[in-house]
Motif scaffolding. Structure first.
Motif: not given
Length: 222
Positions: A151-173
């Motif tokens: 919906e927003n071509p050219g946008a930059v994406v920011g990923l946030s995580a506070l937990l070591t258990t969820t930071m691993v999801n950053m890689e897949k995303i």
């Protein structure tokens, strides 16, 4: 008008929302971001000028102070509130196309993580520095980032995580975003992540504070 723009920057820097606001004590009884923005518009100052010469300098000072531990989260939230109050008056001009924002920033806390204070601070700081912000909230799956990028071509994406258990999801995303949009830029942040992790997962930037995100966006978009 320069004096009013300087006053607006000070209102944002110190978190003076409106005349009725008792915070900060040294500005009690003075006009705040709400009144000064309306005065500027009444005097035919363009929304673009109010953003770039009033709001942005104030938010930049807050961002640098926060990085240097000279102010803390409550003060940043007050500054963000002052900025948001002013933006209410300016948003119709951006919606009409009369004024332009630098670019679009999509942000969310990754899948499995419900923490949002850090994400919110980044979103507020980025918006105050002249960007359109699309906040996807918390517990955000890859599909929602992909949909927002469609919906927003050219946008930059920011990923946030506070937990070591969820930071691993950053890689897949990150990998799935890069597969769908090879040129998309991804910046990450949060307590458990660092530059090494950023490099490992193929993200484009790691910032330990909101001002770092703004500076990354300014080098890539503005």
């Amino acid at each position: 008008m320069n004096e009013l723009l300087n006053q607006l920057a000070e209102c944002v820097e110190f978190g003076k929302i409106n005349k009725a606001s008792p915070f900060p004590p040294q500005m009690k009884g003075q006009d705040g971001a709400d009144e000064i923005t309306r005065q500027l518009l009444d005097n035919r100052v363009k929304a673009q000028e109010i953003l770039t010469s009033g709001l942005m300098p104030g938010m930049e000072k807050v961002g640098v102070k926060f990085r240097e531990n000279k102010v803390f989260v409550p003060q940043v939230l007050m500054s963000a509130k002052a900025m948001s109050t002013a933006m209410i008056h300016l948003k119709p001009f951006f919606a009409s196309g009369e004024a332009k924002q630098k670019g679009t920033f999509i942000i969310g806390t990754v899948l499995g993580d419900l923490h949002d204070i850090g994400k919110n601070l980044v979103a507020m700081m980025v918006e105050g520095n002249g960007y359109k912000v699309i906040d996807l909230g918390t517990d955000v799956s890859t599909d929602r980032y992909i949909e927002a990028l469609n919906e927003n071509p050219g946008a930059v994406v920011g990923l946030s995580a506070l937990l070591t258990t969820t930071m691993v999801n950053m890689e897949k995303i990150t990998q799935e975003i890069k597969t769908a949009f090879p040129n998309a830029l991804v910046t990450i942040g949060g307590a458990p992540v660092n530059d090494d992790f950023c490099l490992k997962i193929g993200a484009d930037n790691y910032s330990p504070d909101p001002q770092g995100v703004v500076e990354f966006l300014n080098t890539k978009i503005a």
